[in-house]
Design a protein around this motif. Structure first.
Motif, PDB file in Angstrom:
ATOM      1  N   ASN A   1     -14.918  -7.091 -21.736  1.00  0.00           N
ATOM      2  CA  ASN A   1     -14.140  -6.054 -22.371  1.00  0.00           C
ATOM      3  C   ASN A   1     -14.557  -5.977 -23.834  1.00  0.00           C
ATOM      4  O   ASN A   1     -15.637  -6.449 -24.194  1.00  0.00           O
ATOM      5  N   GLN A   2     -13.718  -5.434 -24.675  1.00  0.00           N
ATOM      6  CA  GLN A   2     -14.017  -5.325 -26.096  1.00  0.00           C
ATOM      7  C   GLN A   2     -12.724  -5.508 -26.878  1.00  0.00           C
ATOM      8  O   GLN A   2     -11.639  -5.260 -26.348  1.00  0.00           O
ATOM      9  N   ARG A   3     -12.832  -5.979 -28.105  1.00  0.00           N
ATOM     10  CA  ARG A   3     -11.652  -6.151 -28.939  1.00  0.00           C
ATOM     11  C   ARG A   3     -10.984  -4.796 -29.105  1.00  0.00           C
ATOM     12  O   ARG A   3     -11.649  -3.799 -29.353  1.00  0.00           O
ATOM     13  N   GLY A   4      -9.666  -4.763 -28.908  1.00  0.00           N
ATOM     14  CA  GLY A   4      -8.928  -3.504 -28.951  1.00  0.00           C
ATOM     15  C   GLY A   4      -8.922  -2.798 -27.603  1.00  0.00           C
ATOM     16  O   GLY A   4      -8.392  -1.702 -27.484  1.00  0.00           O
ATOM     17  N   GLY A   5      -9.497  -3.439 -26.598  1.00  0.00           N
ATOM     18  CA  GLY A   5      -9.566  -2.844 -25.257  1.00  0.00           C
ATOM     19  C   GLY A   5      -8.283  -3.072 -24.469  1.00  0.00           C
ATOM     20  O   GLY A   5      -7.280  -3.567 -24.979  1.00  0.00           O
ATOM     21  N   TRP A   6      -8.335  -2.722 -23.195  1.00  0.00           N
ATOM     22  CA  TRP A   6      -7.163  -2.798 -22.332  1.00  0.00           C
ATOM     23  C   TRP A   6      -7.550  -3.246 -20.929  1.00  0.00           C
ATOM     24  O   TRP A   6      -8.701  -3.104 -20.500  1.00  0.00           O
ATOM     25  N   VAL A   7      -6.563  -3.784 -20.224  1.00  0.00           N
ATOM     26  CA  VAL A   7      -6.680  -4.109 -18.796  1.00  0.00           C
ATOM     27  C   VAL A   7      -5.404  -3.609 -18.135  1.00  0.00           C
ATOM     28  O   VAL A   7      -4.299  -3.911 -18.594  1.00  0.00           O
ATOM     29  N   ARG A   8      -5.536  -2.827 -17.074  1.00  0.00           N
ATOM     30  CA  ARG A   8      -4.386  -2.333 -16.312  1.00  0.00           C
ATOM     31  C   ARG A   8      -4.440  -2.935 -14.911  1.00  0.00           C
ATOM     32  O   ARG A   8      -5.449  -2.803 -14.212  1.00  0.00           O
ATOM     33  N   VAL A   9      -3.341  -3.563 -14.518  1.00  0.00           N
ATOM     34  CA  VAL A   9      -3.258  -4.205 -13.204  1.00  0.00           C
ATOM     35  C   VAL A   9      -2.097  -3.583 -12.445  1.00  0.00           C
ATOM     36  O   VAL A   9      -0.972  -3.529 -12.948  1.00  0.00           O
ATOM     37  N   ARG A  10      -2.371  -3.101 -11.237  1.00  0.00           N
ATOM     38  CA  ARG A  10      -1.362  -2.475 -10.389  1.00  0.00           C
ATOM     39  C   ARG A  10      -1.376  -3.156  -9.023  1.00  0.00           C
ATOM     40  O   ARG A  10      -2.437  -3.479  -8.493  1.00  0.00           O
ATOM     41  N   ALA A  11      -0.200  -3.354  -8.454  1.00  0.00           N
ATOM     42  CA  ALA A  11      -0.090  -3.866  -7.085  1.00  0.00           C
ATOM     43  C   ALA A  11       0.999  -3.091  -6.388  1.00  0.00           C
ATOM     44  O   ALA A  11       2.020  -2.744  -6.999  1.00  0.00           O
ATOM     45  N   GLY A  12       0.795  -2.805  -5.111  1.00  0.00           N
ATOM     46  CA  GLY A  12       1.800  -2.066  -4.359  1.00  0.00           C
ATOM     47  C   GLY A  12       1.360  -1.848  -2.929  1.00  0.00           C
ATOM     48  O   GLY A  12       0.382  -2.446  -2.456  1.00  0.00           O
ATOM     49  N   THR A  13       2.087  -0.986  -2.248  1.00  0.00           N
ATOM     50  CA  THR A  13       1.830  -0.698  -0.840  1.00  0.00           C
ATOM     51  C   THR A  13       1.633   0.793  -0.668  1.00  0.00           C
ATOM     52  O   THR A  13       2.348   1.597  -1.268  1.00  0.00           O
ATOM     53  N   SER A  14       0.647   1.149   0.148  1.00  0.00           N
ATOM     54  CA  SER A  14       0.392   2.541   0.484  1.00  0.00           C
ATOM     55  C   SER A  14       0.099   2.596   1.978  1.00  0.00           C
ATOM     56  O   SER A  14      -0.855   1.979   2.449  1.00  0.00           O
ATOM     57  N   ASP A  15       0.956   3.293   2.729  1.00  0.00           N
ATOM     58  CA  ASP A  15       0.861   3.332   4.191  1.00  0.00           C
ATOM     59  C   ASP A  15       0.920   1.905   4.729  1.00  0.00           C
ATOM     60  O   ASP A  15       1.839   1.178   4.418  1.00  0.00           O
ATOM     61  N   ASP A  16      -0.075   1.492   5.512  1.00  0.00           N
ATOM     62  CA  ASP A  16      -0.079   0.154   6.113  1.00  0.00           C
ATOM     63  C   ASP A  16      -0.933  -0.824   5.329  1.00  0.00           C
ATOM     64  O   ASP A  16      -1.360  -1.850   5.868  1.00  0.00           O
ATOM     65  N   HIS A  17      -1.210  -0.514   4.075  1.00  0.00           N
ATOM     66  CA  HIS A  17      -2.073  -1.382   3.273  1.00  0.00           C
ATOM     67  C   HIS A  17      -1.419  -1.749   1.945  1.00  0.00           C
ATOM     68  O   HIS A  17      -0.692  -0.956   1.362  1.00  0.00           O
ATOM     69  N   VAL A  18      -1.736  -2.942   1.522  1.00  0.00           N
ATOM     70  CA  VAL A  18      -1.371  -3.415   0.196  1.00  0.00           C
ATOM     71  C   VAL A  18      -2.601  -3.238  -0.674  1.00  0.00           C
ATOM     72  O   VAL A  18      -3.732  -3.412  -0.208  1.00  0.00           O
ATOM     73  N   PHE A  19      -2.395  -2.892  -1.936  1.00  0.00           N
ATOM     74  CA  PHE A  19      -3.542  -2.743  -2.838  1.00  0.00           C
ATOM     75  C   PHE A  19      -3.273  -3.470  -4.151  1.00  0.00           C
ATOM     76  O   PHE A  19      -2.124  -3.647  -4.566  1.00  0.00           O
ATOM     77  N   VAL A  20      -4.349  -3.911  -4.758  1.00  0.00           N
ATOM     78  CA  VAL A  20      -4.330  -4.408  -6.127  1.00  0.00           C
ATOM     79  C   VAL A  20      -5.471  -3.693  -6.831  1.00  0.00           C
ATOM     80  O   VAL A  20      -6.610  -3.715  -6.356  1.00  0.00           O
ATOM     81  N   THR A  21      -5.167  -3.042  -7.938  1.00  0.00           N
ATOM     82  CA  THR A  21      -6.179  -2.353  -8.730  1.00  0.00           C
ATOM     83  C   THR A  21      -6.218  -2.976 -10.120  1.00  0.00           C
ATOM     84  O   THR A  21      -5.178  -3.145 -10.753  1.00  0.00           O
ATOM     85  N   VAL A  22      -7.421  -3.335 -10.540  1.00  0.00           N
ATOM     86  CA  VAL A  22      -7.627  -3.876 -11.878  1.00  0.00           C
ATOM     87  C   VAL A  22      -8.657  -2.983 -12.563  1.00  0.00           C
ATOM     88  O   VAL A  22      -9.787  -2.851 -12.090  1.00  0.00           O
ATOM     89  N   ALA A  23      -8.233  -2.338 -13.648  1.00  0.00           N
ATOM     90  CA  ALA A  23      -9.123  -1.453 -14.414  1.00  0.00           C
ATOM     91  C   ALA A  23      -9.209  -1.980 -15.835  1.00  0.00           C
ATOM     92  O   ALA A  23      -8.250  -2.566 -16.342  1.00  0.00           O
ATOM     93  N   ASN A  24     -10.364  -1.792 -16.457  1.00  0.00           N
ATOM     94  CA  ASN A  24     -10.506  -2.243 -17.839  1.00  0.00           C
ATOM     95  C   ASN A  24     -11.417  -1.322 -18.635  1.00  0.00           C
ATOM     96  O   ASN A  24     -12.202  -0.565 -18.077  1.00  0.00           O
ATOM     97  N   SER A  25     -11.265  -1.431 -19.957  1.00  0.00           N
ATOM     98  CA  SER A  25     -12.238  -0.837 -20.857  1.00  0.00           C
ATOM     99  C   SER A  25     -13.372  -1.848 -20.953  1.00  0.00           C
ATOM    100  O   SER A  25     -13.284  -2.935 -20.410  1.00  0.00           O
TER     101      SER A  25
END
Length: 197
Positions: free
Chosen positions: A100-124
């Motif tokens: 990543n970079q100084r001043g950057g971000w990380v977004r972490v999401r977890a949840g359920t959609s239909d019959d699947h669980v998801f985890v999404t990790v996004a970053n700068s």
């Protein structure tokens, strides 16, 4: 240590860093080997709780790197190996902070959609060419350019893919337009897995 010279101190730090790298490599190889075999330990795992715990553990590293963490958790129960899933989430979050970079971000999401669980990790972070994405998931197969940008030997995301395969799930990664990655793992919910048993 009293009486140690500057040269001896630098040598000791170099040896310690090499030992730490070797330990991480061995730990990564063991996790990769374990996830490639049949799952031995299966439990009902609250993936959202696991994500929250991992992100909490990484908060200090994010602060030190000057990276903001953003977390959104919803119900996400799966049938899986808690230790391997912990490693998977840990690898995703650690990578998102490290690359990543100084001043950057990380977004972490977890949840359920239909019959699947998801985890999404996004970053700068650094810009990733779309053709480099597959390479990031192959252990020991990084080009010289990828090693300069990403470092390491490429076990982290290889373990993520292997753990998802062992859990009947999948992983997808996309390069963000302004740099960084968005990685999403998906696997069957506890209920969907129970219906297949």
């Amino acid at each position: 240590v009293p009486g140690i010279t500057e040269r001896e101190r630098r040598l000791a730090e170099s040896i310690r860093a090499a030992a730490d790298r070797a330990e991480r490599l061995i730990d990564g190889l063991l996790a990769l080997a374990r996830s490639d075999s049949t799952l031995r330990d299966r439990d009902r795992v609250d993936l959202a709780e696991l994500v929250g715990d991992v992100v909490g553990e990484q908060a200090r590293a994010a602060d030190a790197a000057g990276v903001t963490l953003d977390l959104e958790l919803n119900a996400a129960e799966v049938d899986g190996d808690r230790a391997l899933l912990w490693r998977l989430i840990g690898n995703l979050v650690e990578n998102a902070i490290r690359y990543n970079q100084r001043g950057g971000w990380v977004r972490v999401r977890a949840g359920t959609s239909d019959d699947h669980v998801f985890v999404t990790v996004a970053n700068s972070g650094p810009v990733v060419a779309p053709e480099q994405i597959d390479e990031l998931f192959r252990p020991f197969q990084r080009s010289e350019q990828a090693r300069r940008v990403w470092g390491g030997v490429g076990l982290g995301l290889a373990i993520v893919r292997s753990v998802m395969t062992a859990h009947g799930g999948e992983v997808a990664a996309t390069a963000n337009t302004n740099g960084g990655l968005t990685i999403t793992v998906r696997m069957p919910t506890w209920d969907a897995a129970a219906r297949k048993r």
